[in-house]
Design a protein around this motif. Sequence first.
Motif, PDB file in Angstrom:
ATOM      1  N   ALA A  20       1.305  -0.992  -0.077  1.00 15.76           N
ATOM      2  CA  ALA A  20       0.097   0.048   0.041  1.00 15.76           C
ATOM      3  C   ALA A  20       0.543   1.009  -0.217  1.00 15.76           C
ATOM      4  O   ALA A  20       0.682   2.208  -0.561  1.00 15.76           O
ATOM      5  CB  ALA A  20      -0.989   0.034   1.571  1.00 15.76           C
ATOM      6  N   PHE A  21       2.053   1.733   0.901  1.00 15.25           N
ATOM      7  CA  PHE A  21       2.906   2.177   0.530  1.00 15.25           C
ATOM      8  C   PHE A  21       3.291   2.364  -0.691  1.00 15.25           C
ATOM      9  O   PHE A  21       3.659   4.148  -0.885  1.00 15.25           O
ATOM     10  CB  PHE A  21       3.807   2.352   2.233  1.00 15.25           C
ATOM     11  N   ALA A  22       3.975   1.352  -1.354  1.00 12.36           N
ATOM     12  CA  ALA A  22       4.645   1.632  -2.869  1.00 12.36           C
ATOM     13  C   ALA A  22       3.467   2.203  -3.472  1.00 12.36           C
ATOM     14  O   ALA A  22       4.174   2.905  -4.147  1.00 12.36           O
ATOM     15  CB  ALA A  22       4.996   0.399  -2.882  1.00 12.36           C
ATOM     16  N   VAL A  23       2.079   1.872  -3.665  1.00 14.45           N
ATOM     17  CA  VAL A  23       1.000   2.543  -4.704  1.00 14.45           C
ATOM     18  C   VAL A  23       0.810   3.871  -4.594  1.00 14.45           C
ATOM     19  O   VAL A  23       0.916   5.131  -4.570  1.00 14.45           O
ATOM     20  CB  VAL A  23       0.293   1.599  -4.233  1.00 14.45           C
ATOM     21  N   MET A  24       1.061   4.244  -2.712  1.00 10.97           N
ATOM     22  CA  MET A  24       0.517   5.427  -2.289  1.00 10.97           C
ATOM     23  C   MET A  24       2.220   6.831  -2.076  1.00 10.97           C
ATOM     24  O   MET A  24       1.578   7.755  -2.489  1.00 10.97           O
ATOM     25  CB  MET A  24      -0.050   5.849  -0.689  1.00 10.97           C
ATOM     26  N   ASP A  25       2.703   6.138  -2.249  1.00  4.45           N
ATOM     27  CA  ASP A  25       3.877   7.019  -2.532  1.00  4.45           C
ATOM     28  C   ASP A  25       5.000   6.241  -2.719  1.00  4.45           C
ATOM     29  O   ASP A  25       5.829   5.946  -1.979  1.00  4.45           O
ATOM     30  CB  ASP A  25       4.383   7.775  -0.778  1.00  4.45           C
ATOM     31  N   PRO A  26       4.997   6.471  -4.183  1.00  4.56           N
ATOM     32  CA  PRO A  26       6.347   5.482  -4.847  1.00  4.56           C
ATOM     33  C   PRO A  26       7.725   6.539  -4.546  1.00  4.56           C
ATOM     34  O   PRO A  26       8.759   5.429  -4.581  1.00  4.56           O
ATOM     35  CB  PRO A  26       5.947   5.457  -6.323  1.00  4.56           C
ATOM     36  N   ALA A  27       7.677   7.631  -4.355  1.00  5.59           N
ATOM     37  CA  ALA A  27       9.331   8.167  -4.555  1.00  5.59           C
ATOM     38  C   ALA A  27       9.816   7.605  -2.782  1.00  5.59           C
ATOM     39  O   ALA A  27      10.843   7.038  -2.615  1.00  5.59           O
ATOM     40  CB  ALA A  27       9.072   9.636  -4.489  1.00  5.59           C
ATOM     41  N   GLY A  28       8.839   7.884  -1.699  1.00  3.64           N
ATOM     42  CA  GLY A  28       9.041   7.579  -0.622  1.00  3.64           C
ATOM     43  C   GLY A  28       9.613   5.974  -0.736  1.00  3.64           C
ATOM     44  O   GLY A  28      10.056   5.505  -0.126  1.00  3.64           O
TER      45      GLY A  28
END
Length: 217
Positions: free
Chosen positions: A100-108
């Motif tokens: 979910a983090f990869a989808v929501m904040d690709p740069a982070g």
Amino acid sequence: MRSARQDWFEGWRLFGVLTLTLIALCIWIAGMRQFEADGVRMVIRFTARTSLLFFCLAFSAAALARLWPNAWTRWQRRNRRTLGVTFAASHGIHAVAIAAFAVMDPAGYAAATSLASYIFGGIGYAFILAMAATSFDRTAKALGASAWRRLHLIGGYYLLFQFAVSFGKRIPDMPLYALFLIPLVAVFALRMISMAAARTPRRMGAGLRSAVPMRQS
């Protein structure tokens, strides 16, 4: 007969209670930040720590029961399989939060990961899946006792090492992360002491047998 209350803290009912509690807590944590990327990152950190807890409880169960037999360690040893599968569930939630983090904040996400994390993390998840899949009577029997023991022993030590690296690399920036290494060192030490204690009676028995003269026919 065991009470109904005791039944909830045994076997698969225990797994259900723990897993549903983890899911509810993760939803609550993410909701505190309106289910945005910061909330998902908090879930990632939370489930990393719950996974550490359940891993240590499962991987230390046999050693503790051998070294200090009491009501708690007997319960822990009896429910070692349940605690291990709960660890797998916790790390499964951890993986969902990472995705979910990869989808929501690709740069982070890109800044927080590396090729090494993909390789070693992937190996770790492969061990978790294999160990969880063989935590049932039928699959364990199909694998065979010797292969089952090797899988869970090698997988357990690999995951212990991976936890140590994952938490240890954060110590320079956040020294309090050193506290998470304490249970890992304790589990490793307990297992080594337990192994040594198990070998000692066998060696003493072999020594006594060799000291007794053989009867002449």
